[in-house]
Design a protein around this motif. Structure first.
Motif, PDB file in Angstrom:
ATOM      1  N   THR A  85       5.029   5.532  -5.009  1.00  0.00           N
ATOM      2  CA  THR A  85       5.329   5.469  -6.441  1.00  0.00           C
ATOM      3  C   THR A  85       4.522   6.517  -7.204  1.00  0.00           C
ATOM      4  N   LYS A  86       3.245   6.632  -6.897  1.00  0.00           N
ATOM      5  CA  LYS A  86       2.408   7.655  -7.534  1.00  0.00           C
ATOM      6  C   LYS A  86       2.963   9.047  -7.266  1.00  0.00           C
ATOM      7  N   GLU A  88       0.832  -1.209   0.000  1.00  0.00           N
ATOM      8  CA  GLU A  88       0.000   0.000   0.000  1.00  0.00           C
ATOM      9  C   GLU A  88       0.868   1.260   0.000  1.00  0.00           C
ATOM     10  N   HIS A  99      -7.381  -0.751 -12.746  1.00  0.00           N
ATOM     11  CA  HIS A  99      -6.663  -1.928 -12.244  1.00  0.00           C
ATOM     12  C   HIS A  99      -6.673  -3.036 -13.303  1.00  0.00           C
ATOM     13  N   GLU A 145       2.639   1.677  -3.428  1.00  0.00           N
ATOM     14  CA  GLU A 145       1.773   2.248  -4.459  1.00  0.00           C
ATOM     15  C   GLU A 145       1.614   3.754  -4.261  1.00  0.00           C
ATOM     16  N   LEU A 160      -1.344  -0.116 -11.758  1.00  0.00           N
ATOM     17  CA  LEU A 160      -1.509   0.999 -10.833  1.00  0.00           C
ATOM     18  C   LEU A 160      -1.393   2.259 -11.672  1.00  0.00           C
TER      19      LEU A 160
END
Length: 707
Positions: free
Chosen positions: A322-323, A316, A363, A319, A356
């Motif tokens: 990374t965004k 979690e 998804h 993700e 992602l």
């Protein structure tokens, strides 16, 4: 004769660059047009080179020079017209113009109407031309202008990479024009007219830059190229001027002989070898800081990204970080990261990469056998979509990306990301590619590191879920023991009355009283058993419209027996609140756990428990007001100290040895699932108030004016 070899080489290079582009993709009409255009320029230079050789018939050679030049306008027009639109056809009126003009030029070429005489004088061809030669000049200017206008139009509608390609072509055209002007006009002014023959050779610059732009898509930004080139030229100029100045200065002091000259040149060459690159980098970085600060390279952002990724501890957080890195730090406008489903620890089917998306909630799943995945595994390199063949592009048409970067860890593809252009619209440079390879390696290592944590997290969640069930069962057992006693009393009464009524079956009044008693006792038993069944019902995500007051009454019915046994008085003040869409089982358990905790706090000494509901309006952090309800549960128990308050929602925390410590944690979980919150007010020895806020809907209303 001295210009023969350079012109011949330049002509062959023109043809070579065009041939390379054509064989890069033979089915692309634009590549064919570029090949014909560059070949026309190449033949033009080759025939010019041949004209340097001794020939008796110079008129024939001059007409041969002009022949390939006739095809430069039409091939350039075709090249610009089909650039990025290979199937686009030239307008009929322009086709007719090309046909008529070329027919006239080719028909008149052997006649005096084109060139009537020619001779070689003073290292140059002198010829007498006719009206057809003027037509050729007009034709050349007109359609070269149309081609440039077409490029300008396409630049406005082009993608980021395409804009960079056109910029490279423009740079080549600019350099060629400048050098052609120098050979044609500036050098002859200073008495160097023999260099006029190299004017045509300047076309090599446009052909080279266009060839590079078409075949290479990992282009460095043109502005940065110009900056680097300028730094080289300035550095070279500084060293050259310093060398000349030193020679002039020393010649006035001493007589410079050949050995001294050789020694000085050698020393200066060594000095230049050690310092040239430092000077060039100094000039380049200084100009970048002053004028090109917006061209900050990805590599400069590596420490910030590495620091951000160091906070990853589970999938979690990976993700989320990374965004953040791609959107906010690297300024990538759009893209997706595809993560191997094995990292999701059984939550997703194995054999896929799960998307992602950086900009939207998507998804999509990509199979291990997908052509893109297969290609990434095979090449283990960054894939640039525009460098692929048309058939490969069609296979990957579902992916909208400029480049795809694999994340490998020990030859195992852990993930890959497909990126669009940057927000700044600057294309990806070679340095960017090196940087992305570093980041992809880091991401692969982080993902592999996450697996053990995810396993521990999964085991923890499983243990917690099991403990919650045990905690609920224990509370259920404790309640059952008290309720069993409560149920036993009406059942005993029923048995006793049944024996009595058997003797009074002829007495209608006695039978009627017994019937009423049966109804009252059975109703009470059903109410108690229903409450117990609801406490044991598992929660679900299904929301139904209902009345919170009704749910609270059912909870009070369930704990009523326990309160009576502990001499606790329950007072309910349930106000007129609005209906709510909620998971009845989840909130039933949440209220039950808080109320049971309050009963335990009061203990067997007796006390008071007050439950109230009312409407409220709460201001949120954004300055808006949420409408909802407040459920207040107040007890007269021992109270909670400030240190314990900060821990009571922690799983497995309890001040009592026999308790598991999950009741309030489960309550908070249920309240948060409904976008609610809990506030605690407590003083040791004074009791505790739990205030639960539940919003009616997930919306806000404007803050009322204070005026």
């Amino acid at each position: 004769m001295l210009s023969f070899l350079p012109l011949l080489i330049i002509g062959l290079l023109n043809i070579g660059f065009g041939t390379y582009v054509y064989f890069k993709n033979q089915k692309n009409k634009n590549h064919l047009a570029f090949f014909l255009f560059s070949s026309s320029l190449g033949l033009w230079n080759i025939v010019y080179a041949i004209s340097e050789l001794p020939f008796e018939n110079m008129l024939l050679i001059t007409r041969l020079i002009v022949l390939p030049a006739n095809f430069i306008p039409i091939t350039f027009h075709w090249f610009t017209n089909t650039l990025y639109t290979p199937d686009k056809k030239i307008h009929m009126s322009l086709k007719v113009t090309h046909t008529i003009v070329l027919s006239i030029l080719i028909a008149t070429l052997p006649t005096k109407y084109f060139i009537s005489s020619a001779q070689y004088l003073n290292n140059a061809i002198k010829f007498t031309y006719g009206p057809a030669y003027n037509l050729q000049g007009l034709y050349l200017v007109l359609f070269m202008g149309i081609g440039i206008y077409t490029l300008a139009k396409k630049y406005k509608m082009a993608t980021k990479v395409q804009k960079s390609q056109i910029q490279y072509m423009a740079l080549g055209a600019f350099i060629g024009t400048v050098i052609g002007t120098i050979f044609s006009y500036i050098l002859p002014i200073f008495g160097y007219a023999e260099f006029n023959i190299y004017t045509n050779a300047s076309s090599i610059f446009f052909v080279f830059f266009a060839h590079y732009a078409i075949t290479k898509h990992r282009l460095m930004n043109v502005i940065i190229v110009i900056n680097k080139t300028t730094a080289w030229i300035m550095s070279l100029a500084i060293f050259t001027r310093t060398y000349l100045f030193t020679n002039i200065l020393l010649s006035k002091v001493i007589t410079i002989t050949n050995p001294i000259q050789l020694t000085l040149s050698t020393i200066y060459a060594l000095l230049m070898a050690f310092t040239f690159n430092h000077l060039r980098l100094f000039i380049q970085t200084t100009s970048e800081k002053q004028f090109l600060s917006e061209h900050k390279k990805f590599i400069d952002k590596l420490p910030e990204i590495t620091h951000a990724f160091s906070a990853c501890y589970n999938l979690e957080s990976f993700e989320k970080i990374t965004k953040h890195c791609f959107k906010n730090i690297l300024e990538i406008s759009n893209g997706s990261i595809y993560i191997d489903s094995r990292f999701y620890q059984g939550k997703l089917p194995i054999g896929f990469f799960t998307e992602l998306n950086l900009s939207k909630d998507s998804h999509k799943q990509v199979s291990y056998n997908h052509p893109l995945v297969t290609r990434l595994k095979h090449t283990q390199e960054i894939i640039v979509k525009n460098e692929l063949k048309e058939i490969d592009k069609n296979l990957l048409s579902e992916f909208d990306f400029v480049l795809s970067v694999p994340c490998f860890n020990e030859d195992k593809l852990s993930a890959f990301f497909c990126l669009d252009s940057k927000y700044s619209e600057y294309i990806y440079t070679y340095d960017d590619f090196k940087f992305l390879e570093i980041i992809s390696s880091q991401m692969a290592i982080i993902l592999e590191r996450i697996i053990p944590f995810e396993k521990v997290q999964k085991d923890y969640e499983r243990t917690r879920e099991y403990a919650e069930k045990i905690s609920q069962q224990k509370a259920f057992t404790q309640l059952s023991m008290g309720i069993a006693h409560e149920i036993r009393n009406p059942i005993s009464n029923l048995l006793l009355r049944a024996e009595i009524v058997e003797k009074k079956l002829d007495d209608p009044e006695a039978v009627l009283k017994f019937s009423d008693m049966i109804k009252r006792n059975i109703t009470r038993i059903l109410r108690i058993t229903n409450a117990m069944l609801k406490y044991g019902t598992p929660t679900s995500k299904e929301r139904k419209k209902g009345d919170i007051n009704f749910t609270l009454k059912e909870v009070v019915d369930m704990v009523d027996t326990k309160c009576n046994q502990s001499n606790i008085t329950i007072k309910t003040l349930l106000g007129p609140i609005q209906p709510l869409h909620y998971d009845e089982a989840a909130l039933y358990q949440a209220f039950s756990n808080i109320i049971l905790n309050a009963i335990d706090s009061i203990g067997n000494k007796g006390g008071k428990l007050t439950i109230t509901t009312s409407n409220t309006r709460i201001k949120n952090t954004e300055g808006n007001i949420n409408e909802g309800m407040i459920i207040s549960i107040q007890d007269s128990g021992v109270g909670i100290d400030s240190e314990t308050i900060s821990k009571i929602y922690n799983p497995f925390f309890s001040t009592k040895y026999s308790h598991i410590g999950l009741g309030l944690s489960m309550a908070l979980k249920g309240i948060h699932a409904h976008k609610g919150s809990i506030d605690i007010q407590s003083e040791v020895g004074e009791g505790t108030i739990f205030k639960i806020f539940l919003p009616y809907v997930n919306q806000t209303v404007p803050v009322p004016s204070l005026a």
